[in-house]
Write a protein that holds these residues in place. Structure first.
Motif, short mmCIF file in Angstrom:
data_model
loop_
_atom_site.label_atom_id
_atom_site.label_comp_id
_atom_site.label_asym_id
_atom_site.label_seq_id
_atom_site.Cartn_x
_atom_site.Cartn_y
_atom_site.Cartn_z
N PHE A 534 0.83 -1.20 0.00
CA PHE A 534 0.00 0.00 0.00
C PHE A 534 0.87 1.26 0.00
CE2 PHE A 534 -2.02 3.40 2.48
CZ PHE A 534 -3.13 3.65 1.68
N GLN A 535 1.91 1.27 0.80
CA GLN A 535 2.80 2.43 0.83
C GLN A 535 3.46 2.66 -0.53
OE1 GLN A 535 5.47 1.61 4.08
NE2 GLN A 535 4.02 2.35 5.63
N ASP A 536 3.74 1.57 -1.24
CA ASP A 536 4.34 1.71 -2.58
C ASP A 536 3.38 2.42 -3.53
OD1 ASP A 536 6.65 0.48 -1.78
OD2 ASP A 536 6.06 -1.51 -2.49
N ILE A 537 2.11 2.02 -3.51
CA ILE A 537 1.16 2.65 -4.44
C ILE A 537 0.91 4.10 -4.04
CG2 ILE A 537 -0.92 1.92 -3.21
CD1 ILE A 537 -2.30 1.63 -5.89
N MET A 538 0.93 4.40 -2.74
CA MET A 538 0.76 5.78 -2.32
C MET A 538 1.93 6.65 -2.80
SD MET A 538 -2.11 6.38 -0.78
CE MET A 538 -2.80 5.35 -2.09
N LYS A 539 3.14 6.12 -2.74
CA LYS A 539 4.30 6.87 -3.23
C LYS A 539 4.18 7.10 -4.73
CE LYS A 539 7.56 5.22 0.30
NZ LYS A 539 8.77 4.39 0.55
N THR A 540 3.72 6.09 -5.45
CA THR A 540 3.57 6.22 -6.90
C THR A 540 2.52 7.29 -7.24
OG1 THR A 540 4.11 3.89 -7.15
CG2 THR A 540 3.09 4.97 -9.03
N ILE A 541 1.39 7.25 -6.53
CA ILE A 541 0.33 8.22 -6.78
C ILE A 541 0.81 9.63 -6.51
CG2 ILE A 541 -1.86 9.08 -5.83
CD1 ILE A 541 -2.80 6.20 -5.61
N ASN A 542 1.48 9.85 -5.39
CA ASN A 542 1.94 11.19 -5.04
C ASN A 542 3.06 11.67 -5.95
OD1 ASN A 542 0.72 12.51 -2.39
ND2 ASN A 542 0.66 10.29 -2.16
N ARG A 543 3.93 10.75 -6.37
CA ARG A 543 4.98 11.14 -7.31
C ARG A 543 4.38 11.58 -8.64
NH1 ARG A 543 7.98 7.08 -6.47
NH2 ARG A 543 7.22 5.73 -8.13
N PHE A 544 3.32 10.90 -9.05
CA PHE A 544 2.68 11.23 -10.32
C PHE A 544 1.94 12.57 -10.25
CE2 PHE A 544 -1.20 11.11 -12.92
CZ PHE A 544 -0.63 11.04 -14.18
N TYR A 545 1.10 12.76 -9.22
CA TYR A 545 0.26 13.97 -9.16
C TYR A 545 1.03 15.20 -8.72
CZ TYR A 545 -3.92 11.24 -10.08
OH TYR A 545 -4.86 10.44 -10.68
N ASN A 546 2.19 15.02 -8.10
CA ASN A 546 3.02 16.16 -7.73
C ASN A 546 3.95 16.60 -8.85
OD1 ASN A 546 2.15 16.76 -5.07
ND2 ASN A 546 3.27 14.99 -4.28
N ALA A 547 4.02 15.81 -9.92
CA ALA A 547 4.88 16.18 -11.05
C ALA A 547 4.29 17.40 -11.75
CB ALA A 547 4.99 15.01 -12.03
N PHE A 574 -1.81 13.13 -1.73
CA PHE A 574 -2.92 12.68 -2.55
C PHE A 574 -3.38 11.29 -2.13
CE2 PHE A 574 -1.15 15.95 -5.35
CZ PHE A 574 -2.31 16.59 -5.77
N TYR A 575 -4.72 11.10 -2.13
CA TYR A 575 -5.30 9.82 -1.78
C TYR A 575 -6.48 9.53 -2.71
CZ TYR A 575 -2.68 10.46 2.56
OH TYR A 575 -1.68 10.67 3.47
N ARG A 576 -6.71 8.24 -2.93
CA ARG A 576 -7.86 7.86 -3.73
C ARG A 576 -9.13 8.13 -2.94
NH1 ARG A 576 -6.34 1.83 -5.41
NH2 ARG A 576 -6.25 1.69 -3.14
N ALA A 577 -10.14 8.66 -3.63
CA ALA A 577 -11.34 9.10 -2.91
C ALA A 577 -12.56 9.01 -3.82
CB ALA A 577 -11.16 10.53 -2.40
N ILE A 578 -13.70 9.28 -3.22
CA ILE A 578 -14.95 9.37 -3.96
C ILE A 578 -15.67 10.63 -3.47
CG2 ILE A 578 -16.22 7.94 -2.30
CD1 ILE A 578 -17.87 6.88 -4.66
N ILE A 579 -16.25 11.37 -4.40
CA ILE A 579 -16.96 12.61 -4.06
C ILE A 579 -18.31 12.26 -3.45
CG2 ILE A 579 -17.96 14.73 -4.98
CD1 ILE A 579 -15.86 14.67 -7.18
N THR A 580 -18.58 12.86 -2.28
CA THR A 580 -19.86 12.59 -1.60
C THR A 580 -20.80 13.78 -1.63
OG1 THR A 580 -18.93 13.28 0.53
CG2 THR A 580 -18.75 10.94 -0.06
N GLU A 581 -20.25 15.00 -1.68
CA GLU A 581 -21.12 16.18 -1.62
C GLU A 581 -20.35 17.38 -2.14
OE1 GLU A 581 -23.91 18.55 1.67
OE2 GLU A 581 -22.56 16.93 2.31
#
Length: 616
Positions: A534-547, A574-581
């Protein structure tokens, strides 16, 4: 002026000959009677604040003058010879009430044929009368300021495009409250912009609105009221200013101090920006949206430091342009440049990361700690390129976007060229939609995304489906293409199925990490087996969206039920999420991997690419 002198002046006015009185009783408009006292002390009588209005209007009784003076004045008005005249809107006048027959001081606010609408400036009421009941006014009769002050609360705007119900209740609660403040400027029809510290602090502490610097707020009022006339700065009349200089008497150039801190923006670049301060369309300051989190971190660090240090007398900032840190009206410690010395132990500070300036008490100015000096500037000066263009349609369109930017909307700025002499970036503003089109983000542009390890794919794909307590959803979006160009309306990442999570066997033991707790009977854990992956995918997500090349992935047309990648407000990751409101400029999201919720700005909600979505 003593009461005796006032009475003597009014009696002299009463005994004037008809000819001399007619000469003195010329028409007066609001610009001919600027107030002589700018420190306001009033009791709020009425608040006008509608949800659709961004400006909060008020009426208040002036407490700074002796009420007996108004009584004497009212008696003198009855005996002054009345000269009928053709009055115009905004003229001061005397008006006769139909019922009592008494004459009152007034100001013409409307006229249709021979029917006048007159505001009684000592009572805050309006009268509709014919021309026979309106007369010119002697200047001496207006030496006392209006008993009732009408105006707009300055330097506050709603968080979104309108005030919330909580904010409306707060403003209504001000009726009957005594307020003190400064009159910043005069508007048409003798309305004032009142800077009331008690109102500003209340709005900020209750998080009902946002603070706007004086110059930007005045510009917003001019635009919203469509007032082409320049508004006088009353505070300049009140406080003569003294420029600081070096020992040899020469003033220092601010630009020479800040050149080393100013970021260099390449001509031809296009970035999302926020207007932080504006004097006019030809001079305003912007902040790059991608650097705002860095500024927020710097501000937080400075506030932690300067709010906790002891109140020691630091080195005096005695040179023009000297870097310092100052506590502004919004309560934040911010980096600044000491511009001018003012009377009453005040100084004018230019806040270098925002472009705005304020007059603040000198006790709120400290020497800038070296740790905070070397951060680059977060604001840069701009001017609209279109102001030099003969194309009226282009100017109109640019001013429309500029107005939206002033009201807090995120826009894009294209750097057209840089003037070294003026220290200005000439820019063309674009709406987010037109900026995306110009960059072809929605026309098949490929976005590079790091590939995941195959074993990580296998690990998460074995996850089971949780039961009835998870979010309900429609269909899985596994067939969405690997580019933004493939994301059309029907391919929105919209949740409509039970979100997969780890299935835990009954009567089994697990080593787990607690990630979110509501109460002892309602909390979330992550099994140790998947922690590293899980930590690996979080690092990948943040590296991508912070570029930097992926800054423009802000989710367009967000709506409840859409998957997204959200920047959490507390740690800025950054974290994976779903919009609620959704509400105004804020979006409520549910963080899928943590079970927690957050309310974040629109620009912190990004497109969740299929590569990251397939593991939900």
């Amino acid at each position: 002026m003593s009461r005796a002198h006032k009475v003597e002046g009014w009696n002299n006015c009463h005994t004037l000959s008809w000819e001399l009185h007619s000469h003195l009783c010329h028409k007066m408009d609001s610009t001919s009677l600027l107030p002589t006292v700018l420190d306001a002390d009033l009791t709020v009588l009425h608040i006008e604040c509608l949800p659709k209005d961004m400006l909060v209007k008020f009426q208040g009784k002036n407490n700074s003058e002796c009420q007996f003076d108004y009584h004497i004045l009212q008696r003198e008005i009855q005996y002054v010879p009345k000269v009928r005249s053709n009055m115009a809107v905004d003229d001061f006048c005397l008006v006769e009430e139909r019922v009592t027959g008494e004459w009152q001081r007034g100001r013409v606010v409307g006229k249709q044929n021979e029917v006048y609408t007159v505001l009684l400036i000592d009572r805050g009421e309006e009268l509709s009368v014919d021309g026979t009941r309106v007369a010119s006014a002697c200047r001496k009769l207006f030496e006392l300021p209006p008993r009732v002050i009408s105006g707009i609360f300055a330097n506050i705007l709603p968080l979104g495009e309108k005030w919330s119900p909580r904010a409306l209740n707060y403003f209504r609660s001000l009726v009957g409250i005594q307020l003190k403040g400064n009159m910043q400027t005069i508007l048409p029809l003798q309305m004032f912009l009142l800077e009331a510290p008690k109102v500003i602090s209340g709005v900020l502490e209750l998080q009902l609105g946002r603070f706007i610097d004086k110059d930007t707020f005045r510009l917003i009022v001019e635009i919203l009221k469509e007032n082409p006339q320049p508004m006088p700065d009353l505070l300049q009349h009140k406080r003569p200013e003294f420029s600081l200089s070096t020992n040899n008497g020469t003033s220092l150039d601010v630009h020479s101090v800040l050149d080393n801190f100013q970021p260099s923006l390449p001509v031809g670049s296009l970035d999302s920006v926020k207007v932080s301060c504006a004097l006019s369309p030809s001079k305003f300051y912007c902040q790059l949206l991608k650097r705002i989190p860095e500024l927020e971190d710097l501000t937080e660090c400075m506030n932690l430091h300067y709010n906790t240090v002891s109140h020691e007398t630091g080195p005096t900032c005695d040179n023009f342009g000297l870097l310092c840190v100052a506590k502004g009206t919004n309560g934040w410690w911010q980096r600044g440049v000491l511009q001018e010395l003012l009377p009453d132990n005040q100084v004018r500070i230019w806040f270098m990361d925002y472009g705005s300036s304020e007059a603040i008490p000198s006790v709120h100015v400290k020497k800038l700690k070296q740790d905070f000096i070397f951060a680059p500037l977060f604001s840069f000066p701009c001017s609209l390129t279109c102001l030099h263009s003969p194309d009226q349609e282009e100017r109109k369109w640019q001013l429309t976007i500029f107005k939206q930017a002033l009201l807090g909307h995120i826009v894009y700025a294209h750097i057209d060229w840089f003037s070294e002499n003026e220290h200005l970036y000439y820019v063309t503003l674009q709406s987010p939609e037109s900026a995306v089109n110009s960059q072809c983000l929605l026309q098949g542009t490929q976005i590079c995304c790091p590939a995941f390890e195959s074993n990580f794919t296998n690990a998460l794909s074995k996850a089971g489906t949780y039961g009835t307590d998870s979010f309900a959803v429609d269909s899985f979006i596994g067939n969405v293409e690997q580019s933004v160009g493939g994301l059309n309306v029907k391919d929105k990442l919209k949740a409509s199925f039970p979100i997969r999570t780890v299935k835990m066997e009954v009567e089994s033991m697990y080593v787990a990490f607690v990630v979110n707790v509501l109460d002892p009977s309602n909390f979330w854990v992550r099994i140790n087996k998947h922690q590293n992956k899980f930590q690996d995918i979080m690092k990948t997500i943040n590296r991508f969206y912070n570029a930097s090349e992926n800054d423009d992935l802000t989710l367009r047309n967000p709506e409840p039920g859409l998957f997204c990648c959200a920047r959490y407000s507390k740690d800025r990751c950054f974290y994976r999420a779903i919009i609620t409101e959704m509400s105004d400029y804020q979006i409520n999201v549910y963080l899928l991997d943590y079970g927690s919720t957050d309310s974040i700005p629109v620009f912190d909600v990004k497109v969740l690419l299929p590569e990251f979505c397939s593991w939900i």
